[in-house]
Design a protein around this motif. Structure first.
Motif, PDB file in Angstrom:
ATOM      1  N   ASN A 158      -4.431  63.092  -0.993  1.00  0.00           N
ATOM      2  CA  ASN A 158      -3.206  63.145  -0.195  1.00  0.00           C
ATOM      3  C   ASN A 158      -2.188  64.014  -0.916  1.00  0.00           C
ATOM      4  OD1 ASN A 158      -4.702  60.941   0.786  1.00  0.00           O
ATOM      5  ND2 ASN A 158      -2.856  59.938   1.545  1.00  0.00           N
ATOM      6  N   ASP A 159      -1.368  64.727  -0.158  1.00  0.00           N
ATOM      7  CA  ASP A 159      -0.293  65.545  -0.721  1.00  0.00           C
ATOM      8  C   ASP A 159      -0.836  66.520  -1.768  1.00  0.00           C
ATOM      9  OD1 ASP A 159       2.464  66.211  -0.638  1.00  0.00           O
ATOM     10  OD2 ASP A 159       2.775  65.159  -2.546  1.00  0.00           O
ATOM     11  N   GLY A 160      -2.068  67.025  -1.561  1.00  0.00           N
ATOM     12  CA  GLY A 160      -2.648  68.045  -2.428  1.00  0.00           C
ATOM     13  C   GLY A 160      -3.249  67.550  -3.732  1.00  0.00           C
ATOM     14  N   HIS A 161      -3.463  66.255  -3.869  1.00  0.00           N
ATOM     15  CA  HIS A 161      -4.032  65.739  -5.123  1.00  0.00           C
ATOM     16  C   HIS A 161      -4.638  64.358  -4.921  1.00  0.00           C
ATOM     17  CE1 HIS A 161      -0.116  63.792  -4.977  1.00  0.00           C
ATOM     18  NE2 HIS A 161      -0.644  62.863  -5.755  1.00  0.00           N
ATOM     19  N   LYS A 162      -5.301  63.879  -5.947  1.00  0.00           N
ATOM     20  CA  LYS A 162      -5.828  62.511  -5.979  1.00  0.00           C
ATOM     21  C   LYS A 162      -5.561  61.926  -7.358  1.00  0.00           C
ATOM     22  CE  LYS A 162     -10.395  64.387  -6.775  1.00  0.00           C
ATOM     23  NZ  LYS A 162     -11.728  64.535  -6.246  1.00  0.00           N
ATOM     24  N   HIS A 163      -5.819  60.629  -7.506  1.00  0.00           N
ATOM     25  CA  HIS A 163      -5.626  59.910  -8.765  1.00  0.00           C
ATOM     26  C   HIS A 163      -6.877  59.098  -9.076  1.00  0.00           C
ATOM     27  CE1 HIS A 163      -1.167  60.414  -8.804  1.00  0.00           C
ATOM     28  NE2 HIS A 163      -1.307  60.368  -7.479  1.00  0.00           N
ATOM     29  N   THR A 164      -6.977  58.632 -10.299  1.00  0.00           N
ATOM     30  CA  THR A 164      -8.042  57.716 -10.714  1.00  0.00           C
ATOM     31  C   THR A 164      -7.431  56.347 -10.941  1.00  0.00           C
ATOM     32  OG1 THR A 164      -9.262  59.491 -11.805  1.00  0.00           O
ATOM     33  CG2 THR A 164      -9.755  57.249 -12.509  1.00  0.00           C
ATOM     34  N   ILE A 165      -8.165  55.309 -10.508  1.00  0.00           N
ATOM     35  CA  ILE A 165      -7.787  53.950 -10.899  1.00  0.00           C
ATOM     36  C   ILE A 165      -8.952  53.380 -11.690  1.00  0.00           C
ATOM     37  CG2 ILE A 165      -6.361  53.671  -8.830  1.00  0.00           C
ATOM     38  CD1 ILE A 165      -8.438  51.618  -7.863  1.00  0.00           C
ATOM     39  N   ARG A 166      -8.636  52.608 -12.694  1.00  0.00           N
ATOM     40  CA  ARG A 166      -9.670  51.929 -13.485  1.00  0.00           C
ATOM     41  C   ARG A 166      -9.038  50.789 -14.236  1.00  0.00           C
ATOM     42  NH1 ARG A 166     -12.107  56.073 -17.644  1.00  0.00           N
ATOM     43  NH2 ARG A 166     -12.828  56.644 -15.622  1.00  0.00           N
ATOM     44  N   GLY A 167      -9.855  49.792 -14.518  1.00  0.00           N
ATOM     45  CA  GLY A 167      -9.351  48.641 -15.247  1.00  0.00           C
ATOM     46  C   GLY A 167     -10.377  47.536 -15.293  1.00  0.00           C
ATOM     47  N   THR A 168      -9.891  46.348 -15.587  1.00  0.00           N
ATOM     48  CA  THR A 168     -10.713  45.147 -15.655  1.00  0.00           C
ATOM     49  C   THR A 168     -10.039  44.075 -14.815  1.00  0.00           C
ATOM     50  OG1 THR A 168     -11.406  45.729 -17.897  1.00  0.00           O
ATOM     51  CG2 THR A 168     -11.733  43.438 -17.211  1.00  0.00           C
ATOM     52  N   THR A 169     -10.823  43.412 -13.973  1.00  0.00           N
ATOM     53  CA  THR A 169     -10.263  42.363 -13.122  1.00  0.00           C
ATOM     54  C   THR A 169      -9.840  41.163 -13.951  1.00  0.00           C
ATOM     55  OG1 THR A 169     -12.346  41.186 -12.799  1.00  0.00           O
ATOM     56  CG2 THR A 169     -11.860  42.996 -11.261  1.00  0.00           C
ATOM     57  N   GLY A 170      -9.152  40.268 -13.315  1.00  0.00           N
ATOM     58  CA  GLY A 170      -8.868  38.972 -13.908  1.00  0.00           C
ATOM     59  C   GLY A 170     -10.077  38.061 -13.736  1.00  0.00           C
ATOM     60  N   PRO A 171      -9.950  36.796 -14.118  1.00  0.00           N
ATOM     61  CA  PRO A 171     -11.061  35.845 -14.001  1.00  0.00           C
ATOM     62  C   PRO A 171     -11.381  35.526 -12.533  1.00  0.00           C
ATOM     63  CG  PRO A 171      -9.067  34.707 -14.653  1.00  0.00           C
ATOM     64  CD  PRO A 171      -8.742  36.174 -14.669  1.00  0.00           C
ATOM     65  N   ALA A 172     -12.494  34.853 -12.334  1.00  0.00           N
ATOM     66  CA  ALA A 172     -12.952  34.496 -10.985  1.00  0.00           C
ATOM     67  C   ALA A 172     -12.129  33.353 -10.405  1.00  0.00           C
ATOM     68  CB  ALA A 172     -14.422  34.106 -11.040  1.00  0.00           C
ATOM     69  N   PHE A 173     -11.824  33.446  -9.103  1.00  0.00           N
ATOM     70  CA  PHE A 173     -11.188  32.373  -8.335  1.00  0.00           C
ATOM     71  C   PHE A 173     -12.178  31.923  -7.276  1.00  0.00           C
ATOM     72  CE2 PHE A 173      -7.541  34.828  -9.868  1.00  0.00           C
ATOM     73  CZ  PHE A 173      -6.755  33.817 -10.398  1.00  0.00           C
ATOM     74  N   PRO A 174     -12.563  30.635  -7.267  1.00  0.00           N
ATOM     75  CA  PRO A 174     -13.544  30.168  -6.284  1.00  0.00           C
ATOM     76  C   PRO A 174     -13.007  30.248  -4.856  1.00  0.00           C
ATOM     77  CG  PRO A 174     -12.830  28.369  -7.727  1.00  0.00           C
ATOM     78  CD  PRO A 174     -12.106  29.595  -8.166  1.00  0.00           C
ATOM     79  N   PRO A 185     -13.345  28.641  -0.887  1.00  0.00           N
ATOM     80  CA  PRO A 185     -13.740  27.358  -0.287  1.00  0.00           C
ATOM     81  C   PRO A 185     -15.132  27.405   0.344  1.00  0.00           C
ATOM     82  CG  PRO A 185     -11.627  28.103   0.605  1.00  0.00           C
ATOM     83  CD  PRO A 185     -12.117  29.159  -0.327  1.00  0.00           C
ATOM     84  N   GLU A 186     -15.524  28.547   0.892  1.00  0.00           N
ATOM     85  CA  GLU A 186     -16.828  28.656   1.534  1.00  0.00           C
ATOM     86  C   GLU A 186     -17.934  29.069   0.567  1.00  0.00           C
ATOM     87  OE1 GLU A 186     -14.727  32.642   1.955  1.00  0.00           O
ATOM     88  OE2 GLU A 186     -14.147  30.542   2.149  1.00  0.00           O
ATOM     89  N   GLY A 187     -17.638  29.124  -0.715  1.00  0.00           N
ATOM     90  CA  GLY A 187     -18.605  29.526  -1.735  1.00  0.00           C
ATOM     91  C   GLY A 187     -18.322  30.929  -2.231  1.00  0.00           C
ATOM     92  N   GLY A 188     -18.835  31.227  -3.381  1.00  0.00           N
ATOM     93  CA  GLY A 188     -18.572  32.525  -3.997  1.00  0.00           C
ATOM     94  C   GLY A 188     -17.213  32.535  -4.682  1.00  0.00           C
ATOM     95  N   HIS A 189     -16.735  33.711  -4.973  1.00  0.00           N
ATOM     96  CA  HIS A 189     -15.453  33.852  -5.656  1.00  0.00           C
ATOM     97  C   HIS A 189     -14.924  35.270  -5.482  1.00  0.00           C
ATOM     98  CE1 HIS A 189     -18.368  35.389  -8.600  1.00  0.00           C
ATOM     99  NE2 HIS A 189     -17.368  36.166  -9.016  1.00  0.00           N
ATOM    100  N   TYR A 190     -13.677  35.473  -5.895  1.00  0.00           N
ATOM    101  CA  TYR A 190     -13.057  36.794  -5.896  1.00  0.00           C
ATOM    102  C   TYR A 190     -12.296  36.969  -7.200  1.00  0.00           C
ATOM    103  CZ  TYR A 190      -8.566  34.591  -4.927  1.00  0.00           C
ATOM    104  OH  TYR A 190      -7.428  33.828  -5.023  1.00  0.00           O
ATOM    105  N   HIS A 191     -11.819  38.192  -7.458  1.00  0.00           N
ATOM    106  CA  HIS A 191     -11.033  38.510  -8.650  1.00  0.00           C
ATOM    107  C   HIS A 191      -9.781  39.283  -8.235  1.00  0.00           C
ATOM    108  CE1 HIS A 191     -14.383  37.733 -11.526  1.00  0.00           C
ATOM    109  NE2 HIS A 191     -15.116  38.067 -10.477  1.00  0.00           N
ATOM    110  N   HIS A 192      -8.689  39.088  -8.958  1.00  0.00           N
ATOM    111  CA  HIS A 192      -7.467  39.877  -8.763  1.00  0.00           C
ATOM    112  C   HIS A 192      -7.527  41.095  -9.684  1.00  0.00           C
ATOM    113  CE1 HIS A 192      -3.354  40.722  -7.706  1.00  0.00           C
ATOM    114  NE2 HIS A 192      -3.109  40.938  -8.993  1.00  0.00           N
ATOM    115  N   PHE A 193      -6.973  42.215  -9.210  1.00  0.00           N
ATOM    116  CA  PHE A 193      -6.876  43.419 -10.044  1.00  0.00           C
ATOM    117  C   PHE A 193      -5.542  44.101  -9.753  1.00  0.00           C
ATOM    118  CE2 PHE A 193      -8.841  44.649  -6.083  1.00  0.00           C
ATOM    119  CZ  PHE A 193      -8.221  45.855  -5.746  1.00  0.00           C
ATOM    120  N   GLU A 194      -5.036  44.818 -10.718  1.00  0.00           N
ATOM    121  CA  GLU A 194      -3.793  45.572 -10.538  1.00  0.00           C
ATOM    122  C   GLU A 194      -3.628  46.567 -11.670  1.00  0.00           C
ATOM    123  OE1 GLU A 194      -0.065  43.236 -12.073  1.00  0.00           O
ATOM    124  OE2 GLU A 194      -1.325  41.868 -10.899  1.00  0.00           O
TER     125      GLU A 194
END
Length: 124
Positions: A72-88, A90-99
């Motif tokens: 966009n606007d003639g360029h792009k960026h890179t994002i990279r990092g490490t997520t936070g811990p797992a959050f369960p 209710p229906e099973g499985g889990h997700y992670h927060h990232f920022e």
């Protein structure tokens, strides 16, 4: 039990260690999809989407992630990092927060903030 993967890139020696069992139980690997939009800065924003690196299932863990933003606007960026811990979920499985913040780029050098939650785990 550990499985050692030896990769030699750019003439640097490195090792990746994968957990194959935990407390006597086999451990499967899984990944998470992630996507979102960056903050609106310098008159534009960027979209990003990707899949986290694999991590063991059923044990405390985080995931590394990496993606290139939309062009966009003639360029792009890179994002990279490490997520936070797992959050369960209710229906099973889990997700992670990232920022974080993107790399600097653009005719007017700038970064964008990004944040979100991964989707549910995908086993393989």
């Amino acid at each position: 039990m550990f499985c050692l993967n030896d990769s030699d890139t750019n003439y640097e020696h490195s090792h990746k260690l994968f957990i194959t069992s935990w407390d006597g139980r086999p451990v499967n690997l899984h990944v998470h999809p992630f996507s979102g939009d960056t903050s609106y800065d310098v008159g534009h924003y960027h979209h990003y989407a990707g899949i986290t690196e694999a991590a063991p299932t059923g044990v405390p863990h985080v995931h590394n992630y990496y993606a290139l933003t939309s062009f966009n606007d003639g360029h792009k960026h890179t994002i990279r990092g490490t997520t936070g811990p797992a959050f369960p979920l209710p229906e099973g499985g889990h997700y992670h927060h990232f920022e974080g913040y993107t790399t600097v780029n653009g005719a007017i050098p700038h970064t964008h903030k990004y944040a979100g939650n991964t989707g549910n785990e995908k086993n393989y």
